[in-house]
Design an enzyme around this catalytic site. Structure first.
Site, short mmCIF file in Angstrom:
data_model
loop_
_atom_site.label_atom_id
_atom_site.label_comp_id
_atom_site.label_asym_id
_atom_site.label_seq_id
_atom_site.Cartn_x
_atom_site.Cartn_y
_atom_site.Cartn_z
N SER A 69 0.85 -1.20 0.00
CA SER A 69 0.00 0.00 0.00
C SER A 69 0.88 1.25 0.00
O SER A 69 2.07 1.18 -0.35
CB SER A 69 -0.94 -0.01 1.20
OG SER A 69 -1.92 1.02 1.10
N ASN A 70 0.33 2.39 0.40
CA ASN A 70 1.08 3.64 0.48
C ASN A 70 0.59 4.45 1.66
O ASN A 70 -0.28 4.01 2.42
CB ASN A 70 0.95 4.43 -0.83
CG ASN A 70 -0.50 4.71 -1.20
OD1 ASN A 70 -1.22 5.41 -0.49
ND2 ASN A 70 -0.94 4.15 -2.32
N ARG A 71 1.12 5.66 1.81
CA ARG A 71 0.88 6.45 3.03
C ARG A 71 -0.34 7.37 2.96
O ARG A 71 -0.57 8.17 3.87
CB ARG A 71 2.12 7.31 3.33
CG ARG A 71 3.39 6.51 3.56
CD ARG A 71 4.57 7.44 3.82
NE ARG A 71 5.84 6.73 3.86
CZ ARG A 71 6.33 6.11 4.92
NH1 ARG A 71 5.63 6.12 6.05
NH2 ARG A 71 7.48 5.49 4.87
N ALA A 127 -4.77 7.59 -4.10
CA ALA A 127 -3.40 7.14 -4.36
C ALA A 127 -3.48 5.66 -4.72
O ALA A 127 -3.30 4.78 -3.86
CB ALA A 127 -2.51 7.38 -3.15
#
Length: 407
Positions: free
Chosen positions: A216-218, A282
């Site tokens: 995943s991402n932030r 995102a």
């Protein structure tokens, strides 16, 4: 936020306070507006400060309290009343004394409060408060009739015990009743996106490795949620497709919760006929080629673990390729190098009407912040560089550009 005050959320409200004993109620009114998600500015007459201090109302509103028409030693002070009149979504005058009502009815411009009223393009709600005999006097009645002819909204005062000790009509309604009246007025205001459907994506996507791990991402989703609320406040029907976040679904918005990129693509595809699509999510560019049915045990791996990744669906490119006539498509680009060049290329390839560029390494920008610093790029190469703003303000600025694109 109470759903009873849904239409106050995200709005810009000026609270005008004039010099009557009921001025103390303005403090609670401001608290209600702030809790409901409004941005509040306060303007007071000089006499109002005899009853409640500017410091109190400034602290509650989190903004400067104005009373002078021309604040000293301040750039642009001579146009501040005009700017505020354009800024506001509604101007609430509570309490409105007989003197203030007379000034409003007769075009007097002897205070910042009356100057803003003359400049305002937004709805104005006047809440009379005075002794009974003053309220029923022919001059006050005539002045209120004039205000109604100007399309001002007038909230009838309550009947009850008055400061004079008499009992009659003239008591300022309770702050909750005033807020309800404001909410009702704003509900009837037709916004520039009324009749339009706006689809917003937000947050990260998660691509599973096994039942407990994922790629995943932030992203926190805050920017997308602010965009959904801003579109709602402008009158749109809003559909929010959200990846996993810790945020509460916005009131008045259809929220579809997803986890993976494929799930987001499916949800977006079901609503790809929206008038406006804002892809703020995102979205993961890659996902594991295979997903393990059970947790990968460290003991089962000899040495390091390698993951083979494959590309995910490019949702924005799909939308651009299938864009229908009149549809507005907005993308986001997060770049750390050659930002303008890379974002412009993305805008052109994916047939976008605008692209919003940000750099997570810039101060005030990036994931997990309450602010953002973005550039808005249009197909003609124009770049609007915004300063560092809170994300709600950034959302408003983006939606203002969207409104400009509406045919």
């Amino acid at each position: 936020m109470s759903t009873k005050l849904l239409h106050i959320s995200g709005k810009r409200i000026i609270v005008g306070v004039s010099g009557g004993i009921a001025a103390y109620k303005s403090a609670e009114l401001i608290r209600i507006f702030k809790r409901a998600g409004a941005e509040v500015r306060v303007v007071m007459t000089h006499d109002a400060a005899r009853f409640v201090t500017p410091l109190t109302l400034g602290t509650l509103s989190e903004s400067e309290v104005l009373s002078e028409i021309f604040p000293e030693n301040e750039d642009g002070s001579w146009t501040k009343h005009v700017n505020l009149g354009l800024w506001a979504d509604i101007f609430v005058i509570a309490p409105a004394t007989a003197h203030t009502i007379a000034g409003l009815a007769n075009g007097s411009c002897d205070s910042m409060l009356t100057a803003i009223a003359l400049s305002a393009r937004c709805p104005i709600l006047v809440c009379p408060s005075m002794d009974h005999d003053m309220f029923v006097h022919a001059s006050t009645t005539t002045n209120l009739e004039k205000l109604a002819s100007f399309e001002y909204h007038v909230l009838e005062p309550d009947h009850g015990e008055l400061a004079s000790g008499l009992v009659g009509k003239g008591r300022l309604p309770e702050p909750e009743a005033i807020a309800a009246a404001v909410n009702e007025i704003l509900a009837g205001v037709v916004g520039p996106l009324s009749g339009k459907t706006v689809l917003v994506t937000a947050g990260p996507t998660r691509e599973s490795i096994d039942p407990v791990r994922f790629v995943s991402n932030r992203s926190t989703g805050t920017m997308g949620y602010m965009l959904a609320e801003a579109a709602r406040d402008l009158g749109a029907r809003v559909i929010l497709v959200s990846g996993p976040t810790n945020l509460s679904p916005p009131d008045g918005v259809l929220t579809i919760e997803i986890e993976s990129t494929s799930e987001m693509a499916e949800a977006v595809g079901q609503h790809d006929d929206a008038d406006v699509v804002i892809m703020a999510a995102a979205v993961a560019d890659f996902k594991p080629e295979s997903v393990h049915d059970s947790k990968i045990k460290k003991s089962s791996v000899d040495g390091d673990l390698s993951l083979r990744l494959q590309r995910t669906t490019d949702i924005l490119a799909t939308l651009g390729a299938n864009k229908h006539d009149g549809q507005i498509l907005i993308g986001f680009a997060l770049e750390t190098d050659d930002g303008i060049q890379n974002a412009t290329g993305k805008l052109e390839r994916k047939k976008l009407d605008l692209i919003v560029l940000n750099n997570p390494s810039e101060e005030g920008a990036g994931f997990g912040t309450t602010t953002n610093r973005v550039d808005i790029i249009s197909p003609d190469g124009d770049v609007e560089k915004l300063p560092v703003l809170d994300k709600q303000q950034v959302a408003r600025r983006i939606l203002e550009r969207v409104v400009d694109l509406i045919p």
